[in-house]
Write a protein that holds these residues in place. Structure first.
Motif, PDB file in Angstrom:
ATOM      1  N   GLN A 162       0.870  -1.176   0.000  1.00 13.36           N
ATOM      2  CA  GLN A 162       0.000   0.000   0.000  1.00 13.36           C
ATOM      3  C   GLN A 162       0.904   1.222   0.000  1.00 13.36           C
ATOM      4  O   GLN A 162       2.012   1.174   0.543  1.00 13.36           O
ATOM      5  N   THR A 369      -6.569  -2.091  -1.927  1.00 12.01           N
ATOM      6  CA  THR A 369      -7.256  -2.116  -0.623  1.00 12.01           C
ATOM      7  C   THR A 369      -8.198  -0.919  -0.501  1.00 12.01           C
ATOM      8  O   THR A 369      -9.285  -1.026   0.082  1.00 12.01           O
ATOM      9  N   HIS A 387     -13.383  -7.772  -1.312  1.00 11.87           N
ATOM     10  CA  HIS A 387     -12.048  -8.282  -1.617  1.00 11.87           C
ATOM     11  C   HIS A 387     -12.085  -9.053  -2.934  1.00 11.87           C
ATOM     12  O   HIS A 387     -11.231  -8.882  -3.811  1.00 11.87           O
TER      13      HIS A 387
END
Ligand code: ARG
Length: 459
Positions: A162, A369, A387
């Motif tokens: 991330q 995410t 997801h």
């Protein structure tokens, strides 16, 4: 002179190999300041208690002052025939002042003497390393303030995970180093009791004042048990344990610097001051200082294991094995000080390539995410479903050779028809980091605040 301290019952000198294995002056000369300080405190106490005369104390004090000056100006010769720093200094003193010098060792043994000297040395080393840690933390906090909003990829498994900010990454090390400082402070507090006056192992028959010597040497109290005092090396082991954890942290950071300066990453650049060239490859700039910091960890861990092994199974009280405590500690402290200085230098020196960091942060679907979180927040999908949907969208982007933010809305709607334009407001790297505002998150506002707080705390 060689048998000055205990020659009474010996008629022959030692075998050459005996002297070679026994002499420690080659390394324990580094305790000279502490040894003089300990002797000054001891002599002052002996005179105060009426155990030696004031005149003798004055002669001892002046003689030790001369020795201090002689060592500082390199006029003092350390003699291996005199074994160690304690006997070298005492022999020199007796040579200078005679009879008074021969009274200094009253109510003292080399066992409590060396335990005291070594505690003082480790305490000084802790104080020096603490200052260096503070300098490194300050350098990191300054760079973190500068890069509070500089976006880079964050990794897990060294795979892009991330986006984070460079400042956040640097502050992670500030947190680790703060714990290292606190571990050293704990070790310092525990070591700060004075063994002097424990004598060989059982204590002394003279009416000494142990509080007086403890106080003169900056200890909080005398040690409570003479057997423990002369045979404890926990303080050195604890120092090495704290240094080992610190070195482990430094090696992780050094490793990251090595990765970041490598050509495929090129997140940062080190100047000529912190790189070396290659003798054959003209283009090379090698991060040797970082590599050596990474490597010096081996010495520090080694020192910890060496001293733990020396002490393991030793019966009380003193045994000569314990003379092997010093080289390991000296070497580890030297390695730690060099590594800290090198890391501080590199942190100040490094230049971030913000464009490359940002490009890398946007690659490899690092905001997937954020897309999943959007599906949960705006469309009320359960996280596991979100997801799965996001996984399908990532697969589509991968098949088209594009990144997430460049995928057309229509393509995303094939995976989940209720997705709207709003999605593009959350899947940029800027939006991704800005949204992580909860305590400890990478949002630039958080990072700027944390960096400023550290700068203030460290100033
Ligand atoms: N050089 C010795 C050491 O570092 C000093 C203590 C000597 N004591 C003794 N009993 N021989 O351990």
């Amino acid at each position: 002179a060689a048998r000055l301290q205990w020659g009474g019952r010996f008629s022959e000198g030692p075998a050459a190999i005996m002297q070679a294995i026994n002499a420690s002056i080659g390394f324990d000369h580094r305790l000279w300041r502490e040894d003089i300080a300990g002797s000054l405190a001891h002599a002052a106490m002996l005179a105060h208690q009426g155990i030696i005369s004031q005149d003798d104390e004055t002669a001892i004090r002046n003689g030790l002052g001369e020795i201090h000056a002689a060592i500082t100006s390199q006029k003092f010769t350390f003699d291996p025939a005199l074994e160690d720093i304690h006997t070298n200094i005492e022999a020199w003193l007796v040579g200078r002042i005679g009879e008074a010098g021969r009274r200094l060792h009253t109510a003292r043994s080399r066992n409590d003497q060396v335990a005291t000297d070594f505690r003082l040395w480790v305490r000084n080393a802790i104080d020096a390393i603490d200052l260096q840690l503070r300098d490194l933390m300050r350098a990191l906090a300054d760079r973190a303030a500068e890069h509070a909003g500089t976006i880079m990829p964050g990794f897990t498994h060294l795979q892009t995970a991330q986006p984070v900010t460079f400042g956040h990454h640097l502050l992670a090390y500030v947190e680790m180093l703060a714990r290292d400082r606190s571990r050293l402070a704990d070790a310092r507090a525990r070591l700060n009791q004075c063994p002097l006056g424990s004598a060989a192992l059982a204590g002394t028959t003279f009416p000494i004042d142990r509080n007086m010597t403890a106080q003169a040497l900056g200890f909080t109290a005398p040690t409570a048990n003479s057997l423990d005092a002369v045979s404890d090396r926990d303080f050195a082991i604890e120092f090495l344990a704290a240094l080992s954890i610190m070195a482990m942290h430094l090696s992780r950071f050094a490793e990251e610097i090595i990765i970041w300066v490598s050509a495929p990453y090129r997140f940062i650049r080190l100047s000529d001051a912190y790189t070396t060239g290659s003798s054959i490859m003209p283009q090379k700039r090698n991060p040797d200082a970082a590599e050596l910091t990474r490597a010096k960890t081996g010495r520090i861990f080694g020192a910890l294991l060496a001293l733990l092994t020396v002490m393991k199974g030793l019966p009380l009280a003193y045994a000569k094995d314990m003379q092997e405590d010093k080289e390991a500690v000296f070497d580890a402290a030297d390695a730690a000080e060099l590594s800290l200085a090198a890391m501080t230098g590199m942190v100040t020196d490094m230049q971030a390539d913000e464009a490359r960091m940002r490009d890398a942060a946007g690659a490899d679907f690092a905001t997937a995410t954020d897309l999943a979180d959007y599906l949960v927040r705006d469309l009320d999908l359960p996280f596991r479903t979100a997801h799965h949907v996001t996984g399908r969208i990532v697969a589509m982007a991968e098949a088209r050779g594009t990144d997430l933010a460049s995928l057309p809305l229509a393509a995303m709607q094939e995976a989940e028809p209720r997705i709207t334009e709003a999605v593009f407001g959350v899947i940029t790297v800027e939006a991704s980091v800005a949204a992580r505002k909860a305590i400890g998150g990478t949002a630039p506002d958080n990072v700027a605040r944390a960096a400023a707080a550290w700068q203030k705390a460290l100033s």
